[in-house]
Design an enzyme around this catalytic site. Structure first.
Site, PDB file in Angstrom:
ATOM      1  N   LYS A 102      13.255  23.617 -40.629  1.00  0.00           N
ATOM      2  CA  LYS A 102      12.940  24.809 -41.422  1.00  0.00           C
ATOM      3  C   LYS A 102      13.604  24.772 -42.798  1.00  0.00           C
ATOM      4  O   LYS A 102      13.123  25.385 -43.734  1.00  0.00           O
ATOM      5  CB  LYS A 102      13.321  26.059 -40.647  1.00  0.00           C
ATOM      6  CG  LYS A 102      12.426  26.227 -39.419  1.00  0.00           C
ATOM      7  CD  LYS A 102      12.508  27.598 -38.798  1.00  0.00           C
ATOM      8  CE  LYS A 102      11.426  27.804 -37.756  1.00  0.00           C
ATOM      9  NZ  LYS A 102      11.579  26.919 -36.575  1.00  0.00           N
TER      10      LYS A 102
HETATM   11  C1  LIG Z   1      10.610  26.650 -35.655  1.00  0.00           C
HETATM   12  C2  LIG Z   1      10.772  25.489 -34.774  1.00  0.00           C
HETATM   13  C3  LIG Z   1       9.682  24.911 -34.095  1.00  0.00           C
HETATM   14  C4  LIG Z   1       8.274  25.475 -34.183  1.00  0.00           C
HETATM   15  O1  LIG Z   1       7.732  25.332 -35.456  1.00  0.00           O
HETATM   16  P1  LIG Z   1       6.390  26.134 -35.855  1.00  0.00           P
HETATM   17  O2  LIG Z   1       6.269  25.947 -37.317  1.00  0.00           O
HETATM   18  O3  LIG Z   1       6.640  27.564 -35.475  1.00  0.00           O
HETATM   19  O4  LIG Z   1       5.291  25.534 -35.084  1.00  0.00           O
HETATM   20  C5  LIG Z   1       9.905  23.795 -33.305  1.00  0.00           C
HETATM   21  N1  LIG Z   1      11.139  23.275 -33.169  1.00  0.00           N
HETATM   22  C6  LIG Z   1      12.210  23.809 -33.802  1.00  0.00           C
HETATM   23  C7  LIG Z   1      13.551  23.202 -33.565  1.00  0.00           C
HETATM   24  C8  LIG Z   1      12.076  24.930 -34.614  1.00  0.00           C
HETATM   25  O5  LIG Z   1      13.143  25.466 -35.216  1.00  0.00           O
END
Ligand SMILES: *Cc1c(COP(=O)(O)O)cnc(C)c1O
Length: 483
Positions: A119
């Protein structure tokens, strides 16, 4: 580039990039998308390969984003990208890197940012964009959010030191991993306010929605959001699909594939967009955990959102979703950008919790036209995958394990997908130490940059699950901010 909503708004409004990034949903309840995807040809990709090698990830990001942004000058955009993707933030100017897993699989390491989850790739850019745009508008923004762990810390580290932005982040008390708690609560800044709500993640999210739906309060206190439907986050993620494509191929037109652990469909949506831009991506493998809303949709054509009570708390918690907000953007493309159709389908979701497109030619042609396949993984699968990879000297987190497991299973079942398949690493194992311990019977080594984090003083306010108490807290904290 102008932007439109998946439900029709904006066709005549001439909305630019900076008009939509400070907003959440479009006024008609839809999600913003560019009016069309820019196309990149083989020559452009070849020049980007050189640019990435010579000048780094920030330079590539600025070239890609330029195609989507015409209301920030090129020089400014380049500066914002260089700052967002600085080597001091991501460990190197490469920002992303690759580890071979054997059997045609490659780990795409996109979690090298300050909070050890992918993220950061989007949030660091969002921090730069917000500061830039708020300065230009002489405005302020107070971000109110809810997190189950990764989004909150990523947002806080991205907004830290941006003097026009403050963050109030709601967390479910005692329900994040010790590392996630330490990461957030150790931040000591008056503009970063951590709140531990007596409740679960859904309670936190309901509190945010209740405050955001009080339009008078929202306007009076400049309340904003950084959730995963924000277009700037999606487009920032397109860049790493392109970077990983460029790093794993060498000849024009050469194809490869991705496997993506998925929750809200934000990450893999960016892969879809890179593919629509003409990047030669063959297959997009979507992986869910036990909360398989999206696997069900891609296998059957039935999109059925779950009740909170039907949503399982798993060992890949960032994928524990009851509905996948960003999937509306894909459905818009699936049905030839027919906004009336999207409005009707998601109207049905709002009223009945489900739509079924299994009988349509668009759904029948989905794999062929858009490259998607899907599968689901379980707790036992995660543990087994973590163990199997550890035996080969690679440690992965439980979410990443879901993606690798689903890709391996589909290949074993005869999936025809161009190799290599880059399996995206969505977080580092240190964030989910308990599951690693369960799988391997030993502790994860703490990466040097996080040494001492868990013993720092904690800054967190306890709050009852109560909207008025939250509003009072917001008002009090904003009044106490330095200028
Ligand atoms: C947010 C997240 C996801 C999911 O990502 P999306 O964009 O919601 O599909 C998967 N793994 C981790 C570790 C995350 O923080």
């Amino acid at each position: 580039m102008k932007y439109v909503s998946t439900r029709g708004y904006g066709r005549d409004a001439q909305l630019g990039f900076t008009d939509i990034i400070l907003e959440g949903l479009a006024p008609d309840g839809g999600l913003f998308l560019p009016a069309g995807y820019p196309h990149v040809d083989a020559a452009t990709l070849a020049s980007w390969r050189t640019l990435l090698a010579d000048e780094g990830y920030g330079a590539l990001a600025s070239e890609v984003l330029k195609l989507y942004i015409d209301d920030i000058g090129d020089a400014d955009l380049r500066r914002l990208c260089e700052r967002a993707y600085a080597a001091s933030t991501f460990g190197s100017t490469d920002v992303v890197d690759l580890v071979d897993l054997g059997e045609g699989l490659v780990l795409g390491r996109i979690s090298n940012g300050p909070t050890a989850a992918f993220k950061d790739m989007a949030m660091q850019l969002l921090g730069q964009l917000f500061e830039y745009e708020l300065e230009r508008r002489d405005a302020r923004l107070n971000i109110l959010g809810a997190t189950s762990g990764d989004t909150g810390s990523s947002a806080e580290y991205a907004m830290l030191g941006k003097h026009r932005v403050s963050v109030v982040m709601l967390t479910p008390r005692g329900r994040m991993t010790p590392f996630q708690q330490a990461q957030m609560f150790s931040l000591d800044d008056p503009r970063i306010v951590n709140v531990a709500v007596d409740g679960v993640f859904d309670d936190c999210q309901d509190l945010v929605k209740a405050v955001a739906s009080d339009l008078e309060f929202k306007a009076a206190h400049a309340i904003g959001a950084v959730n995963s439907i924000n277009w700037a986050r999606v487009v920032a993620q397109v860049v790493y699909y392109i970077a990983l494509y460029l790093r794993t191929t060498s000849a024009p037109g050469q194809r490869m594939s991705f496997a993506v652990p998925t929750g809200n469909f934000g990450n893999i949506l960016a892969g879809h967009i890179a593919r629509e831009m003409g990047v030669p991506i063959d297959t997009l493998i979507l992986a869910t955990n036990e909360n398989d809303v999206l696997d069900e949709f891609f296998r059957t054509g039935v999109y059925r959102v779950r009740a909170a009570s039907e949503t399982e708390a798993t060992s890949s918690p960032s994928m524990d979703i009851s509905k996948a907000s960003n999937v509306e953007r894909f459905v818009f493309d699936l049905f030839g950008r027919d906004a009336a159709r999207v409005r009707s389908l998601f109207g049905q979701v709002a009223s009945e919790g489900v739509f079924d497109v299994s009988g349509t030619p668009e759904f029948a042609g989905l794999r062929e036209r858009f490259g998607f396949v899907s599968g689901a993984s379980t707790h036992a699968d995660r543990l087994a995958t973590i163990r199997a990879l550890d035996a080969r000297g690679v440690l992965v987190d439980p979410h990443t394990a879901d993606g690798i497991k689903v890709a391996s299973d589909l290949l074993a079942d005869g999936l025809d997908a161009a190799r290599p398949i880059v399996c995206l690493e969505t977080a580092l194992p240190v964030k989910f130490a308990e599951t690693i311990r369960e799988a391997l019977g030993r502790d994860v080594e703490l990466p040097a940059q996080f040494a001492g984090l868990e013993s720092l003083p904690r800054h967190v306010i306890d709050l009852d699950n109560d909207v008025d108490a939250l509003k009072a807290l917001i008002v009090g904290r904003l009044a106490a901010l330095p200028d």
